[in-house]
Design a protein around this motif. Structure first.
Motif, PDB file in Angstrom:
ATOM      1  N   CYS A 786       0.838  -1.206   0.000  1.00 18.55           N
ATOM      2  CA  CYS A 786       0.000   0.000   0.000  1.00 18.55           C
ATOM      3  C   CYS A 786       0.873   1.257   0.000  1.00 18.55           C
ATOM      4  O   CYS A 786       0.617   2.188  -0.759  1.00 18.55           O
ATOM      5  CB  CYS A 786      -0.935  -0.033   1.207  1.00 18.55           C
ATOM      6  N   ALA A 805      -5.891   1.569  -3.766  1.00 18.74           N
ATOM      7  CA  ALA A 805      -4.883   0.805  -3.015  1.00 18.74           C
ATOM      8  C   ALA A 805      -5.203   0.841  -1.520  1.00 18.74           C
ATOM      9  O   ALA A 805      -5.070  -0.168  -0.812  1.00 18.74           O
ATOM     10  CB  ALA A 805      -3.490   1.367  -3.276  1.00 18.74           C
ATOM     11  N   MET A 806      -5.647   1.992  -1.043  1.00 16.82           N
ATOM     12  CA  MET A 806      -5.990   2.090   0.382  1.00 16.82           C
ATOM     13  C   MET A 806      -7.251   1.294   0.699  1.00 16.82           C
ATOM     14  O   MET A 806      -7.387   0.722   1.784  1.00 16.82           O
ATOM     15  CB  MET A 806      -6.155   3.559   0.774  1.00 16.82           C
ATOM     16  N   PHE A 809      -6.171  -2.171   1.183  1.00 16.55           N
ATOM     17  CA  PHE A 809      -5.566  -2.335   2.501  1.00 16.55           C
ATOM     18  C   PHE A 809      -6.644  -2.532   3.560  1.00 16.55           C
ATOM     19  O   PHE A 809      -6.558  -3.403   4.415  1.00 16.55           O
ATOM     20  CB  PHE A 809      -4.699  -1.120   2.848  1.00 16.55           C
TER      21      PHE A 809
END
Length: 935
Positions: A786, A805-806, A809
RNA sequence: GCCGGUGUGGCGAAAUGGCAGACGCACAGGACUUAAAAUCCUGGGACCUUAAAAAGUCGUGUCGGUUCGAGUCCGACCACCGGCACCA
């Protein structure tokens, strides 16, 4: 939608905190740094620091907003959010970030309101600024509000007027290729001494000469007049024969106007585009507007007359094909050369042309019109006698206002020649299979020879060179460069703008002339009026203030005002040093914030999770010369603001006041945001989205996140409120990763009875799974993947993919039973630029429970990633046969290529496709894929 | 007409020449609930086949090319958006 988390308490809390702490105040060289400020602590600075002690600068600028009465729409915050995210990221990255905001507050709407109601425009303006400020602050942008400015503030426009005087008192020296103070101007020989004329007359002549060279000069030329707006407009403000603002008709009208000599900088404005990092399309728009074209000017003698006509052509190689000549109806020589028989027809045509608006001229362009003057010119290359016509397809304002017509190889001339049965001859041979008639591209010259010169057989480029050299040698013409760019019409007949610091006087001969006010008299305030309309005689509103206009010594003030563009030409410089009372910007501050910076090096090094405070950003040795490091705004300013500002900046650069030749190093245009229906947002369509409504329902963090998640910053994209709910849910998941569910239920119940937001927030407890433990290998992998993705995406301004991407996560980490504090802290740092309020709140909670590592999230060192954590033990390798996917095999990370190949061939799913076939080739791409080519 | 940009599921979009559709929206099914909302889980390009699946075929605006392999590179074209437009 049910509230996902208490953003309504969190957001105001942190906005107040940032305000009080002055968290985002940027420090200039020489500023006193309070030891308690998080920036000082991060960089271990204290007290007075100079430029060398400060970390590297990064100047991130938003385009100057006009504070309109209608407030923000969702398009504004798109760019603001992008720059805010980067500003916050660069701060964490260790830069000294300048991220200011202010108001382009002169402008027509406030004045029109004043005309209707008599209310002073300042009052309207102040109210609008207050409204914009409130809206912008509610979005949590990390502006340094101590640098706020407004163009309508006398402390600001004093310096706008001052810069105007610098321009007024300069000329462009072609020898040095620079703007220089007017004092360096040398007078021509006949003005060197007063022989034969009185000292007064000499001074008058010298003054006339000086005034004709200034970068700000007075012109009587025809200008665009807009009746409805009651003012003249610049070329750039006229679109399709209508005013850009309001779409009102405009007409040509000769008036006395102030002009700025931007054309002197045409070459530099064009060339320096190659030194800055702007989008191709934007550079192209500026190139087109500047419109440089290389060619030759050629003189044609008028038959039986002393007059010569000069034409400009980009195709001197077609000179032998010139079968007639056309002057624009406004051309000076038209009256001189017209024969008596043709006089009436020519007069009539000229009259008709002037009466046509430019709109009509272009709309009727399909049908060419023109009149024969009765005169003939001699083609210098072959002595042929060719007729001279006038036609309005030739523009007076471009080139010499006259052309040689080569109907064989120019579309317009071809149409005209056909209509009026003028001869058309071939002088260019096109490539095989193309008709020569109307062929306008390069080819080979034919039928182009005289006793003295022949171009026959030469390709166009060579023919151009040869004929140009010959013309030059014969004194008949020379290589010439022409620009479309016109000088900038700089005066407006308005009240709500900067008054010119200029007065008009009469000399002893009764000649009217202009003179600059001394700098000590700045700022020159506009007079107060009760009626803001232009006068009945068409004079600007300022002319109503008789006492203001008339000075005791009999001179009078200029009553025009500057256009709105004036203030926005240099605002980025004032942000650097907005309180300076002795200069428009201090030298040291200017060279620090606008000067060269080390170029950024990427990727960031692998630093693990340890705080990297004190570490200067990773840099290479090369320096870039940026000015503003990043400038974000809409395309609507492509040829107006961005060209004007570059021009002023270049003048200031030549005069030694600024340190870079270009103001804006990197420029990014945000794309347009359309309504939910995919149409441009407009009141009449009823598809306008008001940010206030979105904030109320989802909060600022979700709004910011959505603006960035919609798609790439530069694309046009439609708004979809459902999409806001999506990122809002994501923030809810972040919240639930951190907080204890039971305590939140208690909070919600308490909320029905209490309104003390601090007490309420205290009820919320952290999740029991959050502990100070070593992260597992899997957790580190998730985190570092991340960090890597978010960091790289931020550098490349790919905000949408950074957010996804977050999300990945969070989807992963929600399944963890134990959540290591160190991992959560690093994640909050990644999230902070995007959703700063929520991040600060959760960061503070971690601090209060687990002790603090850092005082401030905003200045905590950006986490590095360790690529060791990203290495996989086993890889999934797709196996293709003839490029088609047949299987995916599990391979250990250290397997050799031969092993992988063997495993691929052994796959049960692959085998059937290999049976009975010959293997021609096997491609093994390490860690990526296997492809088996069979026949 | 010229210049620039963009064409990928129902929608917003993602993919250093290497598993097309990550991430999200909308949708469908399930869990929880008296119920709903919220939340959590699962599914999903099209076609073909099938009770269901597996397998297979096709698929990134169109046509062609390069390549072991193309959304990605090259050529021609089409559509949409933006800018400029009688600039010689």
């Amino acid at each position: 939608m049910r509230r996902q988390y208490p953003f309504h308490l969190i957001e105001p809390k942190w906005q107040t905190f940032w305000d009080k702490q002055q968290t985002f105040r940027a420090f200039n060289p020489g500023d006193e740094l309070p030891a308690t400020h998080p920036f000082a602590q991060r960089h271990q600075l204290n007290g007075k620091v100079d430029a060398a002690q400060l970390p590297q600068k990064f100047y991130i600028l938003d385009m100057f907003p006009y504070p309109s009465g209608t407030g923000l729409h969702v398009g504004h915050p798109e760019g603001y959010t992008a720059t805010d995210i980067l500003a916050r990221y660069r701060r964490a990255d260790g830069f000294n970030v300048l991220h200011p905001i202010g108001w382009d507050s002169f402008g027509l709407p406030a004045e029109q309101y004043a005309v209707r109601t008599g209310q002073h425009p300042r009052k309207t303006t102040d109210e609008n600024i207050a409204n914009f400020t409130k809206q912008i602050k509610s979005l949590g942008f990390s502006y340094d509000w101590s640098r706020e400015l407004a163009t309508t503030d006398p402390g600001y426009f004093k310096w706008t007027q001052w810069i105007f005087l610098k321009i007024y008192n300069s000329w462009f020296n072609p020898k040095t290729n620079k703007a220089e103070p007017i004092e360096t101007l040398e007078y021509p020989a006949q003005l060197q001494s007063a022989s034969g004329v009185s000292p007064e007359d000499l001074e008058t002549q010298r003054r006339t000469y000086r005034d004709s060279k200034r970068l700000a000069y007075v012109s009587e030329a025809p200008v665009w007049w807009c009746e409805q707006l009651g003012t003249v407009l610049a070329n750039e403000e006229v679109v399709d024969g209508k005013s850009e603002v309001g779409g009102f008709p405009v007409t040509r009208k000769p008036m006395r106007q102030w002009m700025l000599r931007i054309t002197a900088f045409a070459e530099k404005l064009l060339a320096d585009l190659n030194t800055i990092d702007w989008s191709d399309s934007l550079k192209e728009m500026q190139r087109n507007w500047i419109g440089r074209s290389e060619g030759a000017s050629v003189e044609f003698q008028i038959q039986g007359s002393k007059f010569k006509v000069e034409v400009f052509t980009t195709r001197p190689d077609t000179l032998f094909g010139a079968t007639y000549m056309v002057l624009s109806p406004e051309h000076k020589l038209v009256n001189e050369i017209t024969t008596p028989e043709q006089k009436d027809a020519v007069e009539q045509y000229k009259q008709a042309a002037t009466n046509k608006s430019d709109l009509e001229r272009t709309e009727l362009a399909k049908d060419k019109t023109g009149v024969f003057t009765g005169a003939y010119a001699i083609n210098p290359v072959n002595g042929e006698k060719i007729p001279i016509w006038i036609a309005d397809y030739v523009l007076a304002s471009y080139g010499t206002g006259a052309i040689m017509a080569v109907p064989g190889h120019d579309t317009r001339d071809f149409e005209f020649a056909q209509k009026f049965s003028l001869p058309i001859i071939q002088v260019v041979q096109p490539p095989e299979g193309k008709d020569w008639q109307g062929y306008t591209d390069d080819g080979v010259s034919v039928n182009s020879a005289s006793a003295e010169i022949s171009l026959n057989g030469l390709p166009t480029a060579e023919a151009k060179n040869k004929i140009s050299a010959w013309l030059e040698q014969k004194g008949l013409g020379k290589k010439t460069i022409n620009f479309k760019l016109r000088d900038w019409l700089f005066s407006r007949q308005r009240y709500w703008g900067e008054p010119f610091p200029i007065i008009w006087k009469r000399d002893s001969n009764g000649h009217l002339y202009h003179e600059a006010l001394p700098e000590s008299e700045l700022p020159l305030m506009p007079p107060s009026l009760t009626d803001y309309k232009p006068t009945a005689s068409g004079e600007p509103p300022l002319a109503r203030a008789k006492e203001w206009v008339a000075l005791p010594d009999g001179s009078v003030r200029e009553t025009n005002t500057m256009p709105q563009w004036a203030g926005s030409c240099w605002y980025y410089l004032r942000y650097i040093d907005n309180k300076n009372e002795t200069a428009f910007v201090g030298k040291e501050a200017e060279s620090y914030w606008m000067g060269a910076r080390e170029s950024l090096k990427f990727p960031v090094s692998s630093l693990g999770l340890e705080p990297t405070s004190n570490l200067k950003p990773q840099t290479s040795n090369s320096k870039v010369h940026p000015g503003v490091d990043l400038y974000v705004g809409g395309t609507e300013h492509a040829v107006l603001h961005l060209l004007y500002a570059r021009f002023w900046h270049k003048v200031l650069f030549d005069l030694g006041y600024v340190s870079t030749p270009e103001p804006f190093f990197k420029l990014v245009n945000q794309g347009l945001i359309l309504g939910e229906d995919g149409q441009k947002m407009s009141k009449s369509r009823g598809n306008v989205v008001n940010p206030d409504d979105i904030l109320k329902e989802f909060g600022a963090d979700a709004f910011r996140l959505y603006e960035m998640f919609m798609g790439p910053l530069e694309m046009t994209k439609p708004w979809n409120t459902n999409g806001v709910a999506g990122v809002y849910k994501f923030l809810g998941r972040v919240w639930r990763l951190f907080v204890d569910e039971k305590s939140e239920t208690e909070f919600e119940q308490a909320e029905t009875t209490s309104s003390d937001s601090n007490e309420l927030l205290k009820l919320i407890q952290l999740h029991a799974g959050i502990r100070e433990v070593e992260p597992t290998k899997e957790q580190l992998k998730t985190l570092h993947a991340c960090i890597k993705k978010v960091t790289e995406d931020l550098e490349a301004m790919r905000f949408n993919t950074a957010i996804s991407a977050m999300m990945m996560f969070i989807n992963e980490s929600l399944t963890w039973e134990t959540k290591p504090v160190s991992v959560l802290r690093a994640f909050l740092q990644l999230l902070a630029p995007f959703a700063p309020h929520l991040s600060e709140e959760l960061w503070a909670r971690l601090d209060s429970q687990f002790g603090t590592g850092s005082s401030s999230l905003s200045y905590a060192a950006w986490p590095g990633y360790n690529s060791d954590y990203l290495i996989e033990d086993t890889l999934e390798i797709p196996v293709q046969v003839n490029g088609k996917l047949r299987d995916v095999i599990q391979v250990s990370a250290d397997a050799s290529q031969a092993d992988i190949e063997a495993m691929a061939k052994a796959s049960e799913k692959v085998k059937p496709f290999l049976e009975g076939k010959t293997i021609k080739k096997v491609i093994v791409v390490p860690k990526k894929l296997v492809n088996i080519a069979v026949a």
